[in-house]
Enzyme design. Structure first.
Site, PDB file in Angstrom:
ATOM      1  N   ASP A  10       0.928  -1.074  -0.030  1.00 30.19           N
ATOM      2  CA  ASP A  10      -0.075   0.052  -0.113  1.00 30.19           C
ATOM      3  C   ASP A  10       0.910   1.285  -0.012  1.00 30.19           C
ATOM      4  OD1 ASP A  10      -2.457   1.605   0.564  1.00 30.19           O
ATOM      5  OD2 ASP A  10      -1.647   1.834   2.557  1.00 30.19           O
ATOM      6  N   LEU A  11       0.337   2.540  -0.266  1.00 31.94           N
ATOM      7  CA  LEU A  11       1.337   3.620  -0.573  1.00 31.94           C
ATOM      8  C   LEU A  11       0.977   4.478   0.612  1.00 31.94           C
ATOM      9  CD1 LEU A  11       3.006   5.446  -2.167  1.00 31.94           C
ATOM     10  CD2 LEU A  11       1.271   6.182  -3.278  1.00 31.94           C
ATOM     11  N   ASP A  12       0.035   5.050   0.656  1.00 31.75           N
ATOM     12  CA  ASP A  12      -0.350   6.222   1.947  1.00 31.75           C
ATOM     13  C   ASP A  12      -0.304   5.314   3.240  1.00 31.75           C
ATOM     14  OD1 ASP A  12      -0.675   8.395   0.345  1.00 31.75           O
ATOM     15  OD2 ASP A  12      -2.471   7.307  -0.539  1.00 31.75           O
ATOM     16  N   THR A  18       1.074  10.363   3.996  1.00 32.36           N
ATOM     17  CA  THR A  18       0.519  11.421   3.259  1.00 32.36           C
ATOM     18  C   THR A  18      -0.911  11.871   3.980  1.00 32.36           C
ATOM     19  OG1 THR A  18      -0.310   9.739   2.052  1.00 32.36           O
ATOM     20  CG2 THR A  18       1.086  11.206   1.225  1.00 32.36           C
ATOM     21  N   LYS A  46      -8.525   6.815   6.386  1.00 29.93           N
ATOM     22  CA  LYS A  46      -7.490   6.046   5.817  1.00 29.93           C
ATOM     23  C   LYS A  46      -7.675   4.804   5.189  1.00 29.93           C
ATOM     24  CE  LYS A  46      -4.141   7.429   9.340  1.00 29.93           C
ATOM     25  NZ  LYS A  46      -3.331   7.083  10.488  1.00 29.93           N
ATOM     26  N   ARG A  50     -11.346   8.213  -2.274  1.00 31.87           N
ATOM     27  CA  ARG A  50     -11.765   9.781  -2.068  1.00 31.87           C
ATOM     28  C   ARG A  50     -13.194  10.139  -2.098  1.00 31.87           C
ATOM     29  NH1 ARG A  50      -9.674  12.917  -7.314  1.00 31.87           N
ATOM     30  NH2 ARG A  50      -7.610  11.728  -6.474  1.00 31.87           N
ATOM     31  N   SER A 115      -2.774   0.399  -4.203  1.00 36.53           N
ATOM     32  CA  SER A 115      -3.024   1.775  -3.592  1.00 36.53           C
ATOM     33  C   SER A 115      -4.368   2.348  -4.271  1.00 36.53           C
ATOM     34  CB  SER A 115      -2.148   2.850  -3.928  1.00 36.53           C
ATOM     35  OG  SER A 115      -2.849   3.986  -3.204  1.00 36.53           O
ATOM     36  N   ALA A 116      -5.134   2.892  -3.237  1.00 38.87           N
ATOM     37  CA  ALA A 116      -6.494   3.291  -3.848  1.00 38.87           C
ATOM     38  C   ALA A 116      -6.331   4.692  -4.345  1.00 38.87           C
ATOM     39  CB  ALA A 116      -7.324   3.507  -2.640  1.00 38.87           C
ATOM     40  N   LYS A 146     -10.852  -1.211  -1.499  1.00 38.26           N
ATOM     41  CA  LYS A 146     -10.591  -2.333  -0.444  1.00 38.26           C
ATOM     42  C   LYS A 146     -11.594  -2.058   0.633  1.00 38.26           C
ATOM     43  CE  LYS A 146      -5.720  -1.023  -1.060  1.00 38.26           C
ATOM     44  NZ  LYS A 146      -4.595  -0.503  -0.449  1.00 38.26           N
ATOM     45  N   GLU A 170       0.171  -3.228   4.687  1.00 37.56           N
ATOM     46  CA  GLU A 170      -0.973  -2.458   4.727  1.00 37.56           C
ATOM     47  C   GLU A 170      -0.966  -1.819   5.995  1.00 37.56           C
ATOM     48  OE1 GLU A 170      -3.605  -0.893   3.752  1.00 37.56           O
ATOM     49  OE2 GLU A 170      -3.854  -1.433   1.746  1.00 37.56           O
ATOM     50  N   ASP A 171      -1.611  -0.534   5.953  1.00 39.10           N
ATOM     51  CA  ASP A 171      -1.531   0.296   7.556  1.00 39.10           C
ATOM     52  C   ASP A 171      -3.245   0.403   7.802  1.00 39.10           C
ATOM     53  OD1 ASP A 171      -2.136   2.161   5.366  1.00 39.10           O
ATOM     54  OD2 ASP A 171      -2.254   3.470   6.909  1.00 39.10           O
TER      55      ASP A 171
HETATM   56  C1  BG6 Z   1      -5.727   5.800   0.138  1.00 37.87           C
HETATM   57  C2  BG6 Z   1      -5.719   6.816   1.243  1.00 37.87           C
HETATM   58  O1  BG6 Z   1      -4.354   5.404   0.125  1.00 37.87           O
HETATM   59  O2  BG6 Z   1      -6.069   6.618  -0.994  1.00 37.87           O
HETATM   60  C3  BG6 Z   1      -7.070   7.402   1.501  1.00 37.87           C
HETATM   61  O3  BG6 Z   1      -5.249   6.044   2.692  1.00 37.87           O
HETATM   62  C4  BG6 Z   1      -7.398   8.184   0.354  1.00 37.87           C
HETATM   63  O4  BG6 Z   1      -6.956   8.135   2.702  1.00 37.87           O
HETATM   64  C5  BG6 Z   1      -7.626   7.111  -0.898  1.00 37.87           C
HETATM   65  O5  BG6 Z   1      -8.660   8.886   0.542  1.00 37.87           O
HETATM   66  C6  BG6 Z   1      -7.535   7.930  -2.018  1.00 37.87           C
HETATM   67  O6  BG6 Z   1      -6.769   8.931  -2.634  1.00 37.87           O
HETATM   68  P1  BG6 Z   1      -6.662   9.939  -3.670  1.00 37.87           P
HETATM   69  O7  BG6 Z   1      -5.251  10.513  -3.682  1.00 37.87           O
HETATM   70  O8  BG6 Z   1      -6.900   9.118  -4.900  1.00 37.87           O
HETATM   71  O9  BG6 Z   1      -7.731  11.273  -3.328  1.00 37.87           O
HETATM   72 MG    MG Z   2      -2.781   3.030   3.538  1.00 39.75          MG
END
Ligand code: BG6
Ligand code: MG
Length: 217
Positions: A10-12, A18, A46, A50, A115-116, A146, A170-171
């Site tokens: 996962d990224l964030d 972030t 988290k 979006r 990542s989402a 997810k 994953e967090d």
């Molecule tokens: C996830 C974050 O990785 O991405 C969420 O944990 C975030 O908080 C989601 O809402 C969507 O991100 P983005 O950058 O497309 O708005």
């Molecule tokens: Mg995350």
């Protein structure tokens, strides 16, 4: 079957923190809408998409908007968020993350991002991490959020590795569930109380090494 062959990240919250920038941008939107939005509320966002994040904030404020207005509000928040992200530097990579990516790659593990976020490429470019990944699956490529396993299954497919030989880092609770739903191992990054379904929980990738992958079962 164990013998891990691929690591999916996962990224964030796993490679970069972030969440603080998401918070600042959502907070600015919430303030404009006169909704009280706290750091505790931000925890609920988290790993969440979006649009679902916006819905949670509107639920807190008990405000209803039509879908066109919601798309405009989400775009507004994203512009503010991107203003922060544009200033990201490799200094903000979470401790131990790049070292772990480097050692996994050097030891022939396949690496994927799952990542989402639709901002994943921008973030990876700012952090100079793009070249570590053999596959990058992000919010622009998947339709199901997810805990649906789509993002990780697509990653395994692109890597050509059996899901049973993949481990996800994953967090978020929804992300841990997505990994389990994909029939993959999962290392939780954060609190063992929250990420209790993970096979192993660590506080950050600085605690991870390749030997620990053999302990997964
Ligand atoms: C996830 C974050 O990785 O991405 C969420 O944990 C975030 O908080 C989601 O809402 C969507 O991100 P983005 O950058 O497309 O708005
Ligand atoms: Mg995350």
């Amino acid at each position: 079957m164990s013998q891990i062959k691929a690591c999916l990240f996962d990224l964030d919250g796993v490679l970069v923190d972030t969440a603080k920038y998401h918070f600042l941008a959502w907070k600015r939107l919430a303030d404009e809408l006169h909704i009280k939005f706290t750091k505790e509320d931000n925890e609920r966002l988290k790993g969440v998409s979006r649009m679902r994040s916006l819905d949670i904030i509107l639920e807190i404020g008990q405000i209803h908007f039509d879908s066109e207005t919601k798309l405009k509000l989400a775009a507004k928040k994203n512009n503010w968020y991107v203003d922060f992200i544009k200033e990201l530097t490799p200094d903000e990579i979470l401790p131990g993350s790049e070292e772990f990516l480097k050692s996994a790659k050097a030891n022939n593990f396949k690496l994927a991002l799952g990542s989402a976020s639709k901002n994943s490429m921008l973030i990876l470019n700012k952090l100079n991490l793009v070249d570590y990944f053999d596959a990058i699956i992000d919010g622009t490529k998947v339709s199901k959020a997810k805990p649906d396993p789509e993002v990780f299954l697509r990653g395994a497919e692109e890597l050509k590795v059996n899901p049973k030989q993949c481990v996800v880092f994953e967090d978020a609770e929804a992300g841990v569930e997505a990994a389990i739903n994909a029939d993959m191992y999962c290392v939780g990054i954060g609190s063992p109380q929250i990420l209790k379904k993970a096979n192993m929980v660590i506080s950050g990738l600085h605690e991870m090494n390749l030997n620990k992958l053999n302990l997964l079962k």
